[in-house]
Design a protein around this motif. Sequence first.
Motif, PDB file in Angstrom:
ATOM      1  N   VAL A  71       1.019  -0.993   0.124  1.00  0.00           N
ATOM      2  CA  VAL A  71       0.016   0.098  -0.206  1.00  0.00           C
ATOM      3  C   VAL A  71       1.065   1.339   0.132  1.00  0.00           C
ATOM      4  N   MET A  72       2.292   1.511   0.952  1.00  0.00           N
ATOM      5  CA  MET A  72       2.649   2.368   0.688  1.00  0.00           C
ATOM      6  C   MET A  72       3.287   2.718  -0.104  1.00  0.00           C
ATOM      7  N   ALA A  73       3.928   1.002  -0.872  1.00  0.00           N
ATOM      8  CA  ALA A  73       4.892   1.817  -2.376  1.00  0.00           C
ATOM      9  C   ALA A  73       3.553   2.080  -3.629  1.00  0.00           C
ATOM     10  N   TRP A  78       2.472   7.319  -6.625  1.00  0.00           N
ATOM     11  CA  TRP A  78       1.356   8.068  -6.992  1.00  0.00           C
ATOM     12  C   TRP A  78       2.160   9.612  -6.513  1.00  0.00           C
ATOM     13  N   LYS A  79       3.002   9.704  -5.326  1.00  0.00           N
ATOM     14  CA  LYS A  79       2.473  11.141  -4.424  1.00  0.00           C
ATOM     15  C   LYS A  79       4.099  12.294  -4.846  1.00  0.00           C
ATOM     16  N   PHE A  83       2.860   8.216 -10.397  1.00  0.00           N
ATOM     17  CA  PHE A  83       2.573   6.324 -11.171  1.00  0.00           C
ATOM     18  C   PHE A  83       1.357   7.178 -10.806  1.00  0.00           C
ATOM     19  N   ARG A  84       0.001   7.293 -11.200  1.00  0.00           N
ATOM     20  CA  ARG A  84      -1.444   6.703 -11.123  1.00  0.00           C
ATOM     21  C   ARG A  84      -1.681   5.686 -10.689  1.00  0.00           C
ATOM     22  N   PRO A  85      -2.089   4.932  -9.972  1.00  0.00           N
ATOM     23  CA  PRO A  85      -2.940   3.495  -9.876  1.00  0.00           C
ATOM     24  C   PRO A  85      -4.283   3.271 -10.237  1.00  0.00           C
ATOM     25  N   ASP A  86      -4.329   2.257 -10.764  1.00  0.00           N
ATOM     26  CA  ASP A  86      -5.295   2.284 -11.670  1.00  0.00           C
ATOM     27  C   ASP A  86      -6.032   1.251 -10.111  1.00  0.00           C
TER      28      ASP A  86
END
Length: 109
Positions: A71-73, A78-79, A83-86
């Motif tokens: 989760v943290m990775a 993202w931040k 990177f934009r998680p799908d």
Amino acid sequence: MTVVKSILVFILAGLCEIGGGYLVWQWMKEGKPLWYGLVGSIILAAYGVVATFQPAGFGRIYATYGGFFIVMALLWAWKVDGFRPDRYDIIGALIALVGVCIIYYAPRN
């Protein structure tokens, strides 16, 4: 140890591993100065110490930490990296987190 305190320790450990690893990555892959790698290595070593603040045995702690790390990775990527998680990233991360919380926080005799 309360659940909240242990979650905070998992988060701190995650920040040490991801942050330290990120600094080493920046030094090795992005041509940042040597001090990035040195500071990153110190922070990575701190991760090993922080994990010992949990009361359970090594195997259960590291298994549980794995879900928090996932989760943290994704949040870090993202931040920090844009990177934009799908939805599959998010679903997979939530499944992993629920699974490791069962491993670590389930009541035992």
